[in-house]
Design an enzyme around this catalytic site. Sequence first.
Site, PDB file in Angstrom:
ATOM      1  N   ARG A 169       0.854  -1.189   0.000  1.00 44.31           N
ATOM      2  CA  ARG A 169       0.000   0.000   0.000  1.00 44.31           C
ATOM      3  C   ARG A 169       0.892   1.242   0.000  1.00 44.31           C
ATOM      4  O   ARG A 169       1.927   1.271   0.688  1.00 44.31           O
ATOM      5  CB  ARG A 169      -0.917   0.031   1.225  1.00 44.31           C
ATOM      6  CG  ARG A 169      -2.100  -0.914   1.143  1.00 44.31           C
ATOM      7  CD  ARG A 169      -3.106  -0.528   0.066  1.00 44.31           C
ATOM      8  NE  ARG A 169      -4.263  -1.409   0.023  1.00 44.31           N
ATOM      9  CZ  ARG A 169      -4.402  -2.471  -0.789  1.00 44.31           C
ATOM     10  NH1 ARG A 169      -3.445  -2.786  -1.640  1.00 44.31           N
ATOM     11  NH2 ARG A 169      -5.512  -3.191  -0.760  1.00 44.31           N
ATOM     12  N   ASP A 217       4.242   0.018  -7.351  1.00 46.31           N
ATOM     13  CA  ASP A 217       2.982  -0.413  -7.973  1.00 46.31           C
ATOM     14  C   ASP A 217       1.795   0.181  -7.230  1.00 46.31           C
ATOM     15  O   ASP A 217       0.670   0.117  -7.705  1.00 46.31           O
ATOM     16  CB  ASP A 217       2.903  -1.948  -7.941  1.00 46.31           C
ATOM     17  CG  ASP A 217       1.669  -2.499  -8.648  1.00 46.31           C
ATOM     18  OD1 ASP A 217       1.391  -2.052  -9.796  1.00 46.31           O
ATOM     19  OD2 ASP A 217       0.973  -3.353  -8.078  1.00 46.31           O
ATOM     20  N   GLU A 272      -3.972   7.068  -4.971  1.00 41.89           N
ATOM     21  CA  GLU A 272      -4.087   6.571  -6.362  1.00 41.89           C
ATOM     22  C   GLU A 272      -5.400   7.047  -6.982  1.00 41.89           C
ATOM     23  O   GLU A 272      -6.412   7.082  -6.288  1.00 41.89           O
ATOM     24  CB  GLU A 272      -4.085   5.032  -6.354  1.00 41.89           C
ATOM     25  CG  GLU A 272      -2.784   4.456  -5.878  1.00 41.89           C
ATOM     26  CD  GLU A 272      -2.842   2.929  -5.709  1.00 41.89           C
ATOM     27  OE1 GLU A 272      -3.813   2.304  -6.202  1.00 41.89           O
ATOM     28  OE2 GLU A 272      -1.937   2.391  -5.083  1.00 41.89           O
ATOM     29  N   HIS A 321      -0.837  -0.092 -10.065  1.00 39.31           N
ATOM     30  CA  HIS A 321      -1.495  -1.068  -9.173  1.00 39.31           C
ATOM     31  C   HIS A 321      -1.905  -2.341  -9.945  1.00 39.31           C
ATOM     32  O   HIS A 321      -3.092  -2.673 -10.025  1.00 39.31           O
ATOM     33  CB  HIS A 321      -2.711  -0.430  -8.474  1.00 39.31           C
ATOM     34  CG  HIS A 321      -3.072  -1.113  -7.182  1.00 39.31           C
ATOM     35  ND1 HIS A 321      -3.498  -0.435  -6.068  1.00 39.31           N
ATOM     36  CD2 HIS A 321      -3.066  -2.425  -6.826  1.00 39.31           C
ATOM     37  CE1 HIS A 321      -3.757  -1.293  -5.090  1.00 39.31           C
ATOM     38  NE2 HIS A 321      -3.497  -2.516  -5.529  1.00 39.31           N
ATOM     39  N   GLY A 344      -0.670  -5.428  -9.226  1.00 37.92           N
ATOM     40  CA  GLY A 344      -0.303  -6.630  -8.462  1.00 37.92           C
ATOM     41  C   GLY A 344      -1.168  -7.844  -8.760  1.00 37.92           C
ATOM     42  O   GLY A 344      -0.665  -8.935  -8.992  1.00 37.92           O
TER      43      GLY A 344
HETATM   44  C1  DGY Z   1      -5.607  -6.171  -2.936  1.00 38.91           C
HETATM   45  O1  DGY Z   1      -6.270  -7.199  -3.183  1.00 38.91           O
HETATM   46  O2  DGY Z   1      -5.567  -5.666  -1.825  1.00 38.91           O
HETATM   47  C2  DGY Z   1      -4.857  -5.597  -4.057  1.00 38.91           C
HETATM   48  O3  DGY Z   1      -4.192  -4.444  -3.721  1.00 38.91           O
HETATM   49  C3  DGY Z   1      -5.725  -5.385  -5.254  1.00 38.91           C
HETATM   50  O4  DGY Z   1      -4.873  -5.629  -6.333  1.00 38.91           O
END
Ligand code: DGY
Length: 323
Positions: A240, A264, A269, A287, A289
Amino acid sequence: MSQKPKVLATRHLPEPVEARLSTDFAVVLSQDDSEISGADIIKKLDGFDGVLVCPTDKCDANFINALPGSVKILATFSVGYDHIDIAAADNAGLVVTNTPDVLTDATADIALLLMLGAARGAYWGERMVRDKTWGKWCPTHPLGLDVTGCKLGIVGMGRIGQAVAKRARGFDMEIHYHNRSRLPQELEQGAVFHKSLEELMPNCQFLSINCASTPETKGSVNAETIALMPDDAVIVNTARGDIIDDDALVKALSSGKLAAAGLDVFNNEPNIDPRYRTMENVFLLPHLGSATPQTRIAMGMRAVDNLQQFFAGQKPGDQVTYK
Ligand code: DGY
């Protein structure tokens, strides 16, 4: 419950997830995927039993306290639940669930991409090719940094942190970590535990941030802790944005204390600190991920599993509220 439970999905979800929601629940799906404010979500919720929210939905205490009494569960389509006030949910008797496990590999892959991209100049290298500023090959420049054999510090050695460590071992990296508690030896796999972030930092030629955003971790990567890192270190963040103090990171990247960063996730954001956009030594992703079709479908299915378990009178497998 004799009728199908009534569920609102705040955002457009992968097609198989929406199909399952439509079969299992009396669902109202998002028509246009627009981000709607908490107040607008509340207006739609009269008579609903549950809500499937996303990390873009800010579910603070005001939102939770304004929910109609019929709403008993918030299932978030994310592993992170820092957008939800868990204490307020507990006080309101609202169950909150998340989607752990299913995005571990995708997120760890992105952490490695960030490490390699930041260290080896993926941003500036790619731009040279696209901008036609790629001159003749030179022995002395431009140069990146080695990843292989370096020391990697991981803050947050949960599922994703461990998956990052597994991948990094393939690059012969020496793994150090800080976590609330030490892992059992079979999970540590030789990684060195540090009881504080301060103790971890001097061992981080690379730092991978993989912890949850909590009052303890917010702002913990700051001027004081960055100063403890070796010179020319690299920081990557797939957790985060608010774990990093942007002023401190920008200063360390500009002064040369840090060689590079791979990010990322960001504060605020998508309106990120504009200084990052101008810096050569940061490798930026929006973002991504969990952003693969398989992972997003698995996240949605996990959220639906939680809703189903709840409405079947069971404790959902991924309940994060305590009551
Ligand atoms: C999450 O699931 O917390 C992620 O950051 C979303 O990609």
